[in-house]
Write a protein that holds these residues in place. Structure first.
Motif, mmCIF file in Angstrom:
data_model
loop_
_atom_site.group_PDB
_atom_site.id
_atom_site.type_symbol
_atom_site.label_atom_id
_atom_site.label_comp_id
_atom_site.label_asym_id
_atom_site.label_seq_id
_atom_site.Cartn_x
_atom_site.Cartn_y
_atom_site.Cartn_z
ATOM 1 N N GLY A 1 18.908 35.680 -18.251
ATOM 2 C CA GLY A 1 19.681 35.774 -17.027
ATOM 3 C C GLY A 1 20.316 34.474 -16.620
ATOM 4 N N THR B 1 9.777 36.099 -15.207
ATOM 5 C CA THR B 1 10.985 35.322 -14.973
ATOM 6 C C THR B 1 11.660 35.892 -13.735
ATOM 7 N N LEU B 2 12.554 35.134 -13.139
ATOM 8 C CA LEU B 2 13.271 35.632 -11.970
ATOM 9 C C LEU B 2 14.119 36.847 -12.336
ATOM 10 N N SER B 3 14.679 36.847 -13.550
ATOM 11 C CA SER B 3 15.493 37.979 -13.972
ATOM 12 C C SER B 3 14.640 39.218 -14.260
ATOM 13 N N ALA C 1 9.374 30.686 -11.865
ATOM 14 C CA ALA C 1 8.862 31.991 -12.255
ATOM 15 C C ALA C 1 8.005 32.528 -11.112
ATOM 16 N N SER D 1 6.074 27.499 -11.270
ATOM 17 C CA SER D 1 7.101 26.875 -12.101
ATOM 18 C C SER D 1 6.445 26.349 -13.363
ATOM 19 N N GLN E 1 17.618 24.949 -18.286
ATOM 20 C CA GLN E 1 16.363 25.682 -18.110
ATOM 21 C C GLN E 1 16.155 26.690 -19.241
ATOM 22 N N ILE F 1 22.464 34.022 -14.496
ATOM 23 C CA ILE F 1 22.668 33.909 -13.056
ATOM 24 C C ILE F 1 21.423 33.358 -12.356
ATOM 25 N N TYR F 2 20.288 33.397 -13.029
ATOM 26 C CA TYR F 2 19.041 32.905 -12.443
ATOM 27 C C TYR F 2 18.680 31.501 -12.909
ATOM 28 N N TYR F 3 19.128 31.144 -14.104
ATOM 29 C CA TYR F 3 18.725 29.883 -14.711
ATOM 30 C C TYR F 3 19.918 29.118 -15.268
ATOM 31 N N THR F 4 19.791 27.800 -15.268
ATOM 32 C CA THR F 4 20.838 26.945 -15.832
ATOM 33 C C THR F 4 20.698 26.913 -17.355
ATOM 34 N N LEU G 1 11.814 39.971 -12.571
ATOM 35 C CA LEU G 1 11.081 40.340 -11.363
ATOM 36 C C LEU G 1 11.342 41.782 -10.908
#
Length: 165
Positions: free
Chosen positions: A2, A112-114, A142, A131, A10, A4-7, A116
């Motif tokens: 994702g 992961t945030l994506s 996370a 994290s 990252q 949109i959630y991570y650079t 979730l």
């Protein structure tokens, strides 16, 4: 994972950290894969060791978790095979096996945030944000989650046996 959630930093850092599966999952026989045309397209497993999040100590023996707790680990799906139900199949299998073989009354994971929203749909509740420190100097946000699995259920039909007193 994702974008949109991570650079990109990252994503590169976490990919380097997780590119090798925890040997404990392999050794325990609790790591499962789905193949298609000879390619690994989804995977995941469970453990009762106390190692809960991704860490640099994956190769070290880990203590047991509190009794009746399992941790779902290393759940991945190839981006080309996303949204086909493969991760759900891996999760159902790992949850059932951890409950039946590991006697898990509670299951934990680090999302992961994506991922979730997916885990929330499976009934996992947020415990706390966390994290993961990355070797490239980055930090990977996370979320630690858990659930109490249904007992004596047929997952395909979500039918539970009820005991009559």
């Amino acid at each position: 994972m994702g974008g949109i959630y991570y650079t990109p930093k990252q994503i590169a850092g976490i990919t380097a950290k997780i590119e090798t599966v925890d040997p404990h999952l392999i050794g325990d026989g609790t790591y499962y894969v789905i193949e298609e045309a000879g390619l690994l397209v989804a995977s995941g497993g469970w453990t009762t060791s106390a190692q809960f999040t991704l860490s640099d100590e994956a190769s070290q023996p880990q203590p047991q978790l509190e009794s009746a707790t399992a941790t779902i680990r290393a759940v991945f799906t190839a981006p080309s095979h996303a949204r086909r139900g493969l991760t759900r199949k891996i999760m159902e299998h790992a949850e059932n096996r951890s409950r039946n073989e590991g006697k898990a009354e509670r299951i934990r994971l680090t999302a992961t945030l994506s991922g979730l929203p997916f885990y929330e749909k499976l009934g996992y509740m947020i415990e706390r944000p966390t994290s993961i420190s990355l070797s490239n100097g980055g930090v990977f946000p996370a979320v630690q989650m858990s659930k109490t699995p249904k007992r004596n259920c047929l997952v395909a039909y979500d039918v539970c046996e009820r005991s009559v007193a």
